[in-house]
Write a protein that holds these residues in place. Structure first.
Motif, short mmCIF file in Angstrom:
data_model
loop_
_atom_site.label_atom_id
_atom_site.label_comp_id
_atom_site.label_asym_id
_atom_site.label_seq_id
_atom_site.Cartn_x
_atom_site.Cartn_y
_atom_site.Cartn_z
N LEU A 157 4.55 5.30 2.29
CA LEU A 157 4.90 6.70 2.54
C LEU A 157 5.11 6.96 4.02
O LEU A 157 6.07 7.62 4.41
CB LEU A 157 3.80 7.61 1.98
CG LEU A 157 3.74 7.70 0.45
CD1 LEU A 157 2.47 8.39 0.00
CD2 LEU A 157 4.96 8.42 -0.11
N LYS A 158 4.23 6.42 4.84
CA LYS A 158 4.37 6.65 6.28
C LYS A 158 5.62 5.96 6.83
O LYS A 158 6.34 6.50 7.64
CB LYS A 158 3.11 6.19 7.02
CG LYS A 158 1.96 7.17 6.84
CD LYS A 158 0.80 6.86 7.76
CE LYS A 158 -0.20 5.98 7.07
NZ LYS A 158 -1.43 5.79 7.86
N VAL A 200 4.83 14.54 -3.80
CA VAL A 200 4.53 13.54 -2.79
C VAL A 200 5.57 13.53 -1.66
O VAL A 200 5.23 13.52 -0.49
CB VAL A 200 4.45 12.14 -3.44
CG1 VAL A 200 4.28 11.06 -2.39
CG2 VAL A 200 3.30 12.07 -4.45
N LEU A 201 6.82 13.55 -2.07
CA LEU A 201 7.90 13.26 -1.13
C LEU A 201 8.89 14.44 -1.08
O LEU A 201 9.15 15.07 -2.08
CB LEU A 201 8.65 12.03 -1.67
CG LEU A 201 9.21 11.05 -0.68
CD1 LEU A 201 8.13 10.52 0.24
CD2 LEU A 201 9.86 9.90 -1.43
N PHE A 238 5.23 17.07 3.37
CA PHE A 238 4.87 16.41 2.12
C PHE A 238 3.80 15.37 2.43
O PHE A 238 3.29 15.32 3.56
CB PHE A 238 6.12 15.84 1.44
CG PHE A 238 7.02 16.91 0.89
CD1 PHE A 238 7.87 17.61 1.72
CD2 PHE A 238 6.96 17.27 -0.45
CE1 PHE A 238 8.67 18.64 1.23
CE2 PHE A 238 7.76 18.29 -0.96
CZ PHE A 238 8.61 18.98 -0.11
N VAL A 239 3.49 14.54 1.46
CA VAL A 239 2.37 13.62 1.65
C VAL A 239 2.54 12.66 2.85
O VAL A 239 1.59 12.45 3.59
CB VAL A 239 2.05 12.86 0.34
CG1 VAL A 239 0.95 11.85 0.57
CG2 VAL A 239 1.64 13.84 -0.74
N GLU A 291 0.83 -1.19 0.00
CA GLU A 291 0.00 0.00 0.00
C GLU A 291 0.87 1.25 0.00
O GLU A 291 1.74 1.42 0.86
CB GLU A 291 -0.89 0.02 1.25
CG GLU A 291 -2.05 -0.95 1.21
CD GLU A 291 -3.02 -0.66 0.07
OE1 GLU A 291 -3.11 0.50 -0.38
OE2 GLU A 291 -3.67 -1.61 -0.38
N LEU A 292 0.62 2.13 -0.93
CA LEU A 292 1.38 3.37 -1.03
C LEU A 292 1.27 4.17 0.27
O LEU A 292 2.23 4.77 0.75
CB LEU A 292 0.86 4.18 -2.21
CG LEU A 292 1.68 5.38 -2.65
CD1 LEU A 292 3.10 5.00 -2.94
CD2 LEU A 292 1.05 6.04 -3.87
N ASN A 293 0.07 4.16 0.81
CA ASN A 293 -0.20 4.82 2.08
C ASN A 293 0.80 4.38 3.17
O ASN A 293 1.40 5.20 3.85
CB ASN A 293 -1.61 4.38 2.48
CG ASN A 293 -2.34 5.44 3.25
OD1 ASN A 293 -1.92 6.60 3.28
ND2 ASN A 293 -3.42 5.05 3.87
N PHE A 306 9.03 7.43 6.72
CA PHE A 306 9.33 8.32 7.83
C PHE A 306 9.61 7.55 9.10
O PHE A 306 10.58 7.79 9.79
CB PHE A 306 8.13 9.23 8.08
CG PHE A 306 8.42 10.62 7.68
CD1 PHE A 306 8.70 11.58 8.63
CD2 PHE A 306 8.43 10.96 6.34
CE1 PHE A 306 8.99 12.87 8.25
CE2 PHE A 306 8.72 12.24 5.96
CZ PHE A 306 9.00 13.20 6.92
#
Lengths: 339, 231
Positions: free
Chosen positions: A166-167, A213-214, B65-66, A161-163, A170
Motif C-alpha cells: 500500500l505504501k 482501502v485505496l 485512504f489507507v 506485505e500488504l502494508n 504511493f
C-alpha cells in the motif's frame, strides 16, 4: 415453474438473455458444513485433494439447488504456485481457510520477481484443474461450474506485505506497476488452464482495491489497466468482484471489460443500477454471514427480495459463503427465487 | 526554554509532519522539542496527535485512504520514538494495559496496527500478539498480564467467527475485562450478540475511536496539569 437447468440459466444470464427465474449463484467459495458432514470430510483437507474438493463443491448445488458449483475454496492457489507457502491449519478444529505462511517478497528489493516457466504445473494448479474435471463428470451439464482468481493487486498482497504494498503504491508506483504486470501474466496463464479444464465462468476477486482501502484515483491509474488486460484475454464469461465501498469506482469496474460486476452489501445497488443502466450485469449483494448464516429464514427471504428490487441481475453473495450456513436459510434463499 | 512562539512553531512542525507523512520532519521536530525544552507530552499530544486528528478528518472526507494513513502513522512513530523515553508519566486516572492481535486464520494486521498506534501514543502497555494468533493465546496473555482491555481484529468474514469463542472464554475467566472487536465484517449487532464491549467496523471507525480515546486522554492530561498547578 423451472424450465431451465442451472447451467442454462447462468449461461443465458451472461448473454443478457431472459431466464425462467432469477439466478442465484456465486463465483466465490461456497463449501458448506452440511456438505462436508455428509461426505465425512475435514475442511482443512479438502483444499489438498482433487477428489474431495470436487465432491465437496458439488454438494452445494446438489443439496440446495444452488445454480453453481465453485472451486477451489481458498485464496492461496496462485500465490502458492509463484512460491509462497501456505498454512491449512491441519490441527485446528475450527473452520479456518488456508493463509499464506511465508511470502515471496520480503522487501522492496525483492519486488522484481521471476515468474516460473512451469508455473501452471506448480502448487495446486493441477489439482484444481483435476477437481474442475471431476466436478463436471459428477454433475454433467446441469450446473454451471465456476472458478476464481485473485486480481493483480490482491495477489500482490498475498505474496508481499500488504502494508508495504500500500505504501509503495504511493512512493514507488512504477515498481508496483511492474509487479502487477508480472502478476497479470500469472493470472491469465492460470485462467487459461481453468478454461481448458472446462469452467463456465471465472471471477476475478480484487478485494484489495476497495475504496475502503485505496483511492479511486489509484484504482484507476494503477490497477484498472491490468484488469482490462486480463478480461481482454479471457474466453469464458467473467465477473469482477470488489467488496466494501464500491459506489465511487463502479464505472471503472465496468470499464475493466468484465462481463459482469459483483459488489457486496456495502454497495447502494439502486444508485449503481441508475448509473450503469438496464443492460449492465450487476451481481450481489447480500451479506453472506449476517444474513445467510446468523439470520433466520424470514430475514433471508426479505434480504433476497430486497436485492432483486434494488436491481441486481443475479442474487449473489458479497463474499464466500461461510460453511456453517443453516440448511433452512439456504433453502429459504432458493425458495425466494421461485417467487 | 523555548518561547511561546517557538513552542507553537515546533508543535506545528510536528503536526504537519504527520499530516504530510514526512518522517524526517517528524524526527527533526521531535529533536527540536527535546533540545529546546518543549515538554515531550505536549509535543506528543499537541503536535503528533493533533496531526493524526487532522488525518482522521482527511480520511473521513475520503481525501486520504489507507496508504496515506500508514505513511502518516510512520511519521507519527518516527517522532514518538524520540519523544517517548523522555515522557513524564502523568497520573491520568487510567492505568492501561492492553492485549491486541488478529485472530487465527487471519493474516491482516493493518487495522490492528492503527489501533495499536493510538494505545502506544496514550502510553498504554501494549502486548501485541501479532497476527494469525491462536485463540487460546489471547486468554493466556490476558491472564498473564492482567490487562484491562483485549482487542481482537479480523479482516475476513471467514475468520471473524473465531472471535466469539475468545470473548466467551475471556468473560468466563475474567468478567471485568473489556473487549473490543474490530475489522471489516464486524458490526454492532455482532458485538452485542457476542458480548463485546466495543467495536470498529472499518479503518475510519477504528481511527475515529482511537482518536476519541486519545482526545479524552488529552483532556484528562490538561485537567491533571491544571490540578498540579493548583497545588
Amino acid at each position: 415453474m423451472e424450465t431451465m437447468t442451472s447451467r442454462e440459466r447462468v449461461l443465458k444470464l451472461f448473454k443478457g438473455e431472459p431466464t425462467d427465474r432469477p439466478v442465484c449463484f456465486s463465483g466465490m467459495g461456497n463449501a458448506t458444513t452440511e456438505g462436508l458432514n455428509k461426505l465425512g470430510y475435514k475442511f482443512a483437507h479438502v483444499h489438498l485433494d482433487a477428489q474431495q474438493m470436487a465432491e465437496t463443491a458439488v454438494t452445494t448445488p446438489q443439496l440446495f439447488g444452488f445454480d453453481s458449483c465453485v472451486l477451489p475454496f481458498d485464496l492461496c492457489v496462485e500465490a502458492e504456485a509463484i512460491g509462497a507457502q501456505i498454512n491449512t491449519y491441519p490441527n485446528s478444529d475450527d473452520l479456518l481457510y488456508p493463509t499464506i505462511k511465508e511470502k515471496v517478497i520480503h522487501n522492496e528489493e525483492e519486488m522484481e520477481i521471476t515468474i516460473p516457466e512451469d508455473l501452471v504445473t506448480r502448487g495446486r494448479i493441477p489439482l484444481v484443474k483435476e477437481a474442475i474435471g471431476i466436478a463436471r463428470k459428477t454433475i454433467g451439464e446441469t450446473v454451471a461450474i465456476g472458478s476464481y482468481l485473485l486480481g493483480p493487486f490482491t495477489l500482490a498482497g498475498q505474496i508481499m506485505e500488504l502494508n508495504d504494498l500500500l505504501k509503495l503504491s504511493f512512493k514507488k508506483p512504477d515498481k508496483v506497476g511492474k509487479l502487477l504486470a508480472d502478476l497479470t501474466c500469472v493470472i491469465v496463464a492460470v485462467a487459461k488452464e481453468y478454461e481448458a479444464a472446462g469452467v463456465d465462468y471465472l471471477t476475478v476477486r480484487e478485494m484489495g482495491a476497495t475504496s475502503d482501502v485505496l483511492s479511486p484515483r489509484v484504482f484507476k491509474s494503477l490497477i484498472l489497466p491490468h484488469l482490462k488486460n486480463i478480461f481482454e484475454q479471457l474466453r469464458v464469461p467473467s465477473v469482477l468482484h470488489i467488496c466494501g465501498k464500491t459506489n465511487n469506482i463502479i464505472v471503472p469496474m465496468v470499464e475493466s471489460g468484465a462481463t459482469a460486476i459483483s459488489v457486496d452489501q456495502k454497495n447502494d445497488v439502486v444508485d449503481t443500477r441508475k448509473k450503469l443502466g438496464d443492460d449492465a450485469l450487476i451481481f450481489g449483494n447480500y451479506d453472506p454471514y449476517n444474513v445467510l448464516v446468523s439470520g433466520n429464514p424470514e430475514l433471508v427471504k426479505e434480504t433476497m427480495r430486497k436485492c432483486l428490487e434494488d436491481g441486481v441481475s443475479a442474487v449473489w453473495p458479497g463474499c464466500d459463503i461461510w460453511p456453517t450456513v443453516p440448511p433452512e436459510n439456504f433453502k429459504a434463499m432458493m425458495e425466494t427465487m421461485n417467487g | 526554554m523555548a518561547t511561546e512562539e517557538r513552542t507553537q512553531e515546533i508543535l506545528e512542525k510536528l503536526k504537519n509532519a504527520v499530516i504530510e507523512y514526512d518522517e524526517d520532519a517528524a524526527k527533526e521536530g521531535a529533536q527540536e522539542a527535546l533540545d529546546e525544552g518543549v515538554k515531550p507530552n505536549d509535543a506528543i499530544f499537541d503536535g503528533l496527535v493533533s496531526g493524526m486528528q487532522e488525518v482522521g478528518k482527511l480520511f473521513e472526507a475520503e481525501e486520504y485512504f489507507v496508504p496515506e494513513l500508514l505513511m502518516c502513522a510512520d511519521a507519527l512513530y518516527a517522532g514518538l520514538d524520540i519523544l517517548k523515553p523522555h515522557v513524564e508519566q502523568l497520573d491520568l486516572g487510567v492505568k492501561g494495559s492492553v492485549v491486541i492481535g488478529t485472530v487465527e486464520g487471519d493474516v491482516h494486521d493493518i487495522g490492528k496496527n492503527i489501533v495499536k498506534m493510538m494505545f502506544d501514543v496514550a502510553g498504554f502497555n501494549v502486548y501485541d500478539l501479532g497476527r494469525d494468533v491462536p485463540l487460546d493465546q489471547f486468554v493466556e496473555e490476558q491472564l498473564k498480564t492482567d490487562s484491562e482491555l483485549v482487542c481482537l481484529s479480523a479482516m475476513m468474514t471467514t475468520t471473524m467467527v473465531g472471535m466469539q469463542k475468545v470473548i466467551e472464554d475471556l468473560k468466563k475467566k475474567n468478567p471485568d475485562v473489556k473487549i473490543m472487536i474490530g475489522g471489516a465484517p464486524v458490526s454492532g449487532d455482532i458485538a452485542e450478540k457476542w458480548g463485546a464491549d466495543g467495536y470498529a467496523d472499518d479503518a475510519t471507525n477504528a481511527l475515529a475511536d482511537a482518536i476519541n480515546m486519545v482526545s479524552s486522554l488529552k483532556k484528562m492530561k490538561e485537567e491533571a496539569e491544571a490540578r498540579e498547578k493548583q497545588k
